[in-house]
Design a protein around this motif. Structure first.
Motif, PDB file in Angstrom:
ATOM      1  N   VAL A  11      59.804  49.759  60.682  1.00 48.84           N
ATOM      2  CA  VAL A  11      60.926  50.803  59.651  1.00 48.84           C
ATOM      3  C   VAL A  11      61.689  49.867  58.969  1.00 48.84           C
ATOM      4  N   ARG A  12      62.089  48.776  59.580  1.00 52.03           N
ATOM      5  CA  ARG A  12      62.940  47.750  59.013  1.00 52.03           C
ATOM      6  C   ARG A  12      62.348  47.460  57.622  1.00 52.03           C
ATOM      7  N   MET A  13      61.011  46.928  57.508  1.00 55.33           N
ATOM      8  CA  MET A  13      60.111  46.573  56.396  1.00 55.33           C
ATOM      9  C   MET A  13      60.196  47.841  55.416  1.00 55.33           C
ATOM     10  N   LEU A  14      60.157  48.903  56.089  1.00 54.55           N
ATOM     11  CA  LEU A  14      59.969  49.989  54.839  1.00 54.55           C
ATOM     12  C   LEU A  14      61.363  50.334  54.229  1.00 54.55           C
ATOM     13  N   PHE A  15      62.323  50.282  55.028  1.00 58.27           N
ATOM     14  CA  PHE A  15      63.666  50.152  54.479  1.00 58.27           C
ATOM     15  C   PHE A  15      64.010  49.335  53.603  1.00 58.27           C
ATOM     16  N   GLN A  16      63.534  47.911  53.706  1.00 61.49           N
ATOM     17  CA  GLN A  16      63.682  47.105  52.757  1.00 61.49           C
ATOM     18  C   GLN A  16      63.080  47.327  51.607  1.00 61.49           C
ATOM     19  N   HIS A  17      61.689  47.822  51.461  1.00 59.07           N
ATOM     20  CA  HIS A  17      61.061  48.221  50.721  1.00 59.07           C
ATOM     21  C   HIS A  17      61.710  49.243  49.604  1.00 59.07           C
ATOM     22  N   ARG A  18      62.098  50.234  50.324  1.00 62.56           N
ATOM     23  CA  ARG A  18      62.776  51.356  49.589  1.00 62.56           C
ATOM     24  C   ARG A  18      64.275  51.121  49.165  1.00 62.56           C
ATOM     25  N   GLY A  19      64.737  49.985  49.531  1.00 61.95           N
ATOM     26  CA  GLY A  19      66.320  49.792  49.399  1.00 61.95           C
ATOM     27  C   GLY A  19      67.066  50.470  50.304  1.00 61.95           C
ATOM     28  N   VAL A  20      66.683  50.999  51.545  1.00 64.13           N
ATOM     29  CA  VAL A  20      67.735  51.588  52.427  1.00 64.13           C
ATOM     30  C   VAL A  20      68.590  50.392  53.290  1.00 64.13           C
ATOM     31  N   GLU A  21      69.641  50.686  53.304  1.00 64.08           N
ATOM     32  CA  GLU A  21      70.535  49.618  53.901  1.00 64.08           C
ATOM     33  C   GLU A  21      70.645  49.706  55.413  1.00 64.08           C
ATOM     34  N   PRO A  22      70.364  49.075  56.373  1.00 67.16           N
ATOM     35  CA  PRO A  22      70.586  49.238  57.834  1.00 67.16           C
ATOM     36  C   PRO A  22      71.988  48.821  58.052  1.00 67.16           C
ATOM     37  N   ALA A  23      72.764  49.485  58.899  1.00 65.04           N
ATOM     38  CA  ALA A  23      73.945  49.099  59.358  1.00 65.04           C
ATOM     39  C   ALA A  23      73.868  49.365  61.058  1.00 65.04           C
ATOM     40  N   TYR A  24      73.795  47.899  61.612  1.00 59.96           N
ATOM     41  CA  TYR A  24      73.815  48.001  63.200  1.00 59.96           C
ATOM     42  C   TYR A  24      74.912  48.250  63.724  1.00 59.96           C
ATOM     43  N   ARG A  25      74.945  48.744  65.011  1.00 60.37           N
ATOM     44  CA  ARG A  25      75.944  48.853  65.901  1.00 60.37           C
ATOM     45  C   ARG A  25      77.026  49.670  65.455  1.00 60.37           C
ATOM     46  N   HIS A  26      76.960  50.514  64.741  1.00 52.95           N
ATOM     47  CA  HIS A  26      77.621  51.711  64.186  1.00 52.95           C
ATOM     48  C   HIS A  26      77.495  52.907  64.911  1.00 52.95           C
ATOM     49  N   VAL A  27      78.610  53.427  65.491  1.00 56.17           N
ATOM     50  CA  VAL A  27      78.696  54.680  66.260  1.00 56.17           C
ATOM     51  C   VAL A  27      79.557  55.529  65.354  1.00 56.17           C
ATOM     52  N   LEU A  28      79.165  56.724  65.026  1.00 58.86           N
ATOM     53  CA  LEU A  28      80.149  57.665  64.204  1.00 58.86           C
ATOM     54  C   LEU A  28      81.226  58.103  65.031  1.00 58.86           C
ATOM     55  N   LYS A  29      82.407  57.847  64.840  1.00 59.37           N
ATOM     56  CA  LYS A  29      83.521  58.336  65.703  1.00 59.37           C
ATOM     57  C   LYS A  29      84.189  59.538  65.150  1.00 59.37           C
ATOM     58  N   ALA A  30      84.169  59.636  63.732  1.00 60.70           N
ATOM     59  CA  ALA A  30      85.243  60.659  62.975  1.00 60.70           C
ATOM     60  C   ALA A  30      84.607  60.750  61.755  1.00 60.70           C
ATOM     61  N   ILE A  31      85.048  62.094  61.168  1.00 62.20           N
ATOM     62  CA  ILE A  31      84.819  62.317  59.657  1.00 62.20           C
ATOM     63  C   ILE A  31      85.908  63.018  58.918  1.00 62.20           C
ATOM     64  N   ASP A  32      86.223  62.736  57.817  1.00 58.60           N
ATOM     65  CA  ASP A  32      87.294  63.569  57.111  1.00 58.60           C
ATOM     66  C   ASP A  32      86.753  64.095  56.027  1.00 58.60           C
ATOM     67  N   VAL A  33      86.331  65.465  56.310  1.00 58.85           N
ATOM     68  CA  VAL A  33      85.658  66.383  55.485  1.00 58.85           C
ATOM     69  C   VAL A  33      86.171  66.629  53.864  1.00 58.85           C
ATOM     70  N   GLU A  34      87.416  66.566  53.918  1.00 58.10           N
ATOM     71  CA  GLU A  34      87.971  66.692  52.585  1.00 58.10           C
ATOM     72  C   GLU A  34      87.922  65.572  51.723  1.00 58.10           C
ATOM     73  N   LYS A  35      88.241  64.215  52.459  1.00 64.29           N
ATOM     74  CA  LYS A  35      88.184  63.144  51.453  1.00 64.29           C
ATOM     75  C   LYS A  35      86.961  62.447  51.602  1.00 64.29           C
ATOM     76  N   LYS A  36      85.949  63.137  52.405  1.00 70.91           N
ATOM     77  CA  LYS A  36      84.476  62.542  52.440  1.00 70.91           C
ATOM     78  C   LYS A  36      84.606  60.975  53.052  1.00 70.91           C
ATOM     79  N   VAL A  37      85.285  60.608  54.149  1.00 67.05           N
ATOM     80  CA  VAL A  37      85.187  59.311  54.734  1.00 67.05           C
ATOM     81  C   VAL A  37      84.907  59.337  56.314  1.00 67.05           C
ATOM     82  N   ALA A  38      83.925  58.481  56.464  1.00 64.76           N
ATOM     83  CA  ALA A  38      83.317  58.610  57.818  1.00 64.76           C
ATOM     84  C   ALA A  38      83.936  57.451  58.642  1.00 64.76           C
ATOM     85  N   THR A  39      84.442  57.019  60.018  1.00 63.85           N
ATOM     86  CA  THR A  39      84.847  56.215  60.589  1.00 63.85           C
ATOM     87  C   THR A  39      83.862  55.965  61.656  1.00 63.85           C
ATOM     88  N   PHE A  40      83.359  54.703  61.753  1.00 64.34           N
ATOM     89  CA  PHE A  40      82.516  54.164  62.822  1.00 64.34           C
ATOM     90  C   PHE A  40      83.131  53.339  63.626  1.00 64.34           C
TER      91      PHE A  40
END
Lengths: 118, 434
Positions: free
Chosen positions: B242-271
Motif C-alpha cells: 500500500v505504501r508503494m501504491l500511495f507513493q505512485h499515486r501521490g497519496v501522503e501517509p501520516a503515521y501515528r495520527h489519531v483523530l481527536k477533534a474536528i471543527d466542522v465550520e472552520k474545516k480544521v481537524a486536530t490529531f
C-alpha cells in the motif's frame, strides 16, 4: 472463498446481471441451443455455406460480449492487470463468439429457404 | 425415425425434466441432534443470521430465539461502494426477518444485560429470556462522541464523510466526497486507534476517491492518509504494498495520527501525534468513529478484563470462539475478542466453528473445528481493480487461489469479485448455504 457450489454460482450470476436479465439470458441461450440442434437433426447435415457466414459473425459476438461485461461491471480495458484478467477476458470473448455463431447458423437455417438435397 | 418440430420439443422437455429430477436428489444429508435446549442468539446481523440458519438444519427440537431491535439488515461490505457513488443506498438494505429460518423466534428488542450465572438475558422492554446456550453476535457500536465536534448530523455537509454509520450515511459521505473529487483541495482520510471493522475500508475509500478525482481531471488535490500506528495495514507485507501504491499515486501517509477533534465550520481537524496535538485544514475529511462492543458485554462481565481495555470485546478462545469462563457462551462476528477478523469473510469462517462446538456441547461431546483467524479483504485500489488480500492470525497470506489470483497484484478479477460476486456469496452465507 470457502466453497463454490452450483447454487452459489447461480446466486452470483443473478447478482451480476439482475435476476430477470440473468434468467432471460439463460432461457434465450437454451432456446437457441435447442433450435440449433433441431436444425442440425432436421437437415441431417452441416451446411458449410451457412457455417461460413456463422464464422464471419464470430468476431462480432466476441467484441459484443466483452463490451457487455465491461459495461455491466463498471470496468474498462485499462483495468486488466494480470494474466488471469486476460484469461477471463478471452474466455468471455470465446463464449460470445461461439454463442453468436450458433445463433447466426440457427437463424439462417430457419430464415433461408432450404435447397433440395442433390 | 423422422424428427418433426413437435417430437423434438417433446424429447427436449423430457430430457430437461430428467436433468431437473436428478439435480433435486443430489443433496447432502447431515446428521441432526435431538435436543430441547433453549438457544438465545443476540444479534441478527451477518453472524447471527448465518448461524441460526445452520443450527435449524443441525438441531431437532431446539428452541432458538434471536434478539435484535433493527428491522433492516445491512450488507456492510457494500458501504464502501455506496460511499464512492457506485451503488445506491438501497443496495445494502434488506429486511432482517427475510433472512431468518422458519421455527426461529425473533424478538425485536435490544439486550441490556446478560447474567451468565443464572443464564438469563434481559432486554430494554423488560423481556427475560432463559438460555442453555448463548451466542453473542450483536456486532459493535460506533463511538460518535469520541471525536470532539463530530456528530452524525454533520455527515455529508462541509466536507465531512463517515461511511461506517449506515447506508444513508454512506450515501451522504458520497455527496461530500463527490464535491471534493470535483473541486479538489486537501482530503484527510483517517482510521481510529481501536479495533475496527474491515481495516481495508479506510484504504479503499482513499483509493476510490483519489481515483474518481483523477478521472474527473481534478489535479489540484492533496490526499493524506492518517494512520494511528506506524504502518498502513497490520499485515506488514500488505502495508508495504500500500505504501508503494500511495507513493505512485501521490497519496501522503501520516503515521501515528489519531483523530481527536474536528471543527466542522472552520474545516480544521486536530490529531493526537507523538509530538503533541497537530491541526490540519481540510476540504474533505473521512471520519471513522472509534469502535467498541455494545455496553452490555463489559457490564455483564463477559469482556476481556486485561486486553483491549475500554473496548469491551468478549473474552473468547481465539480458535473455538467459546467464552473462556462460561462454556455455554460463544461469541461470533465483530464482538468476539480475537486479534483479527471483524469482516463478513471472518464471519463465514467463524460460523461453522461455533456451530460445530455448540452442537457438540448439546450432544455431550467436544467439538473439533478450529478457526485460525482467516479474514479477507478485496482491497479496491481504483474503480475496476482490487487486490484480494487474505490472511490469518499470524499475518500469513493465505490465498484461496494460489498461482491464479496473486494476493498483492492489482487485478480486474478481484474487482469483479468485490463488485459483483461478493454480495451473492454473502447472501448465500446468510442462508447458511456457503
Amino acid at each position: 472463498m470457502k466453497e463454490l457450489t452450483p447454487s452459489t454460482l447461480v446466486a452470483v450470476f443473478e447478482e451480476i446481471f439482475g435476476r430477470g436479465l440473468f434468467w432471460a439470458m439463460v432461457v434465450t441461450a437454451a432456446v437457441v441451443t435447442l433450435a440449433y440442434f433441431y436444425v442440425l437433426i432436421r437437415d441431417r447435415r452441416v451446411s458449410w455455406q451457412k457455417f461460413l457466414f456463422a464464422q464471419l459473425s464470430m468476431p462480432v459476438g466476441a467484441v459484443g460480449a466483452v463490451f457487455f461485461v465491461m459495461w455491466a461491471t463498471h470496468s474498462e480495458f485499462a483495468d486488466i492487470g494480470g494474466p488471469i484478467d486476460v484469461i477471463v477476458l478471452l474466455a468471455v470473448a470465446v463464449a460470445g463468439a461461439i454463442g453468436m455463431a450458433i445463433l447466426v447458423y440457427t437463424l439462417e437455417s430457419f430464415l433461408v429457404r432450404r435447397k433440395p438435397l442433390p | 425415425m423422422t424428427l418433426d418440430r413437435r417430437r423434438f420439443l417433446a424429447l427436449s422437455a423430457a430430457a430437461g425434466l430428467a436433468a431437473g429430477a436428478s439435480a433435486t436428489t443430489v443433496g447432502y444429508a447431515q446428521d441432526t441432534t435431538r435436543t430441547n435446549a433453549k438457544i438465545v442468539i443476540i444479534g441478527a446481523g451477518a453472524a447471527g443470521t448465518a448461524l441460526s440458519n445452520r443450527l435449524v438444519d443441525r438441531l431437532e427440537g431446539a428452541q432458538i430465539t434471536i434478539v435484535d431491535p433493527r428491522k433492516d439488515h445491512w450488507y456492510q461490505p457494500g458501504f464502501s461502494l455506496i460511499a464512492a457513488g457506485l451503488k445506491p443506498a438501497g443496495y445494502a438494505v434488506s429486511r432482517t426477518s427475510d433472512w431468518l429460518p422458519r421455527g426461529v423466534k425473533l424478538v425485536s428488542e435490544a439486550v441490556v444485560a446478560v447474567d451468565p450465572e443464572t443464564k438469563r438475558v434481559t432486554t430494554d422492554a423488560g423481556t427475560q429470556l432463559d438460555y442453555d446456550v448463548l451466542v453473542l453476535a450483536p456486532g459493535l457500536v460506533l463511538d460518535n462522541d469520541a471525536i470532539e465536534g463530530f456528530s452524525l448530523d454533520v455527515v455529508g455537509r462541509n466536507g465531512v464523510g463517515a461511511l461506517y454509520a449506515g447506508p444513508q450515511y454512506a450515501a451522504k459521505t458520497w455527496e461530500a466526497a463527490a464535491r471534493f473529487s470535483e473541486t479538489g483541495g486537501v482530503g484527510l482520510f483517517t482510521r481510529p486507534a481501536t479495533e475496527m471493522k474491515c481495516a481495508g475500508a479506510p484504504l479503499k475509500h482513499t483509493f476510490l476517491i483519489d481515483d474518481i478525482a483523477e478521472r474527473a481531471g481534478t489535479t489540484k488535490r492533496k490526499i493524506v492518509y492518517a494512520s494511528p500506528s506506524d504502518n498502513l495495514f497490520s499485515v506488514l507485507i500488505v502495508s508495504e504494498k500500500v505504501r508503494m501504491l500511495f507513493q505512485h499515486r501521490g497519496v501522503e501517509p501520516a503515521y501515528r495520527h489519531v483523530l481527536k477533534a474536528i471543527d466542522v465550520e472552520k474545516k480544521v481537524a486536530t490529531f493526537t501525534t507523538p509530538d503533541g496535538d497537530l491541526q490540519r485544514d481540510y476540504d474533505y475529511i473521512h471520519v471513522i468513529q472509534p469502535q467498541r462492543a455494545p455496553s452490555f458485554v463489559p457490564e455483564s462481565g463477559l469482556a476481556w478484563p486485561d486486553r483491549w481495555i475500554g473496548q469491551g470485546w468478549a473474552e473468547v478462545d481465539p480458535h473455538t470462539l467459546r467464552h473462556r469462563r462460561y462454556a455455554d457462551i460463544f461469541a461470533v462476528g465483530d464482538v468476539a475478542g480475537v486479534p483479527k477478523g471483524k469482516t463478513a469473510a471472518s464471519v463465514k469462517w467463524q460460523v461453522p466453528v461455533v456451530e460445530d462446538h455448540l452442537v457438540a456441547h448439546l450432544a455431550g461431546r467436544e467439538g473439533t473445528a478450529r478457526y485460525d483467524g482467516y479474514t479477507s479483504c478485496p482491497l479496491i485500489t481504483r474503480v475496476g481493480r482490487a487486490m484480494l488480500v487474505e490472511f490469518d492470525y499470524q499475518n500469513n497470506l493465505v490465498p484461496s487461489f494460489p498461482g491464479i489470483i496473486a494476493p498483492l497484484e492489482e487485478l480486474w478479477v478481484s474487482w469483479l469479485m468485490k463488485e459483483v460476486a461478493l454480495k451473492a456469496t454473502y447472501n448465500a452465507m446468510l442462508r447458511g448455504r456457503a
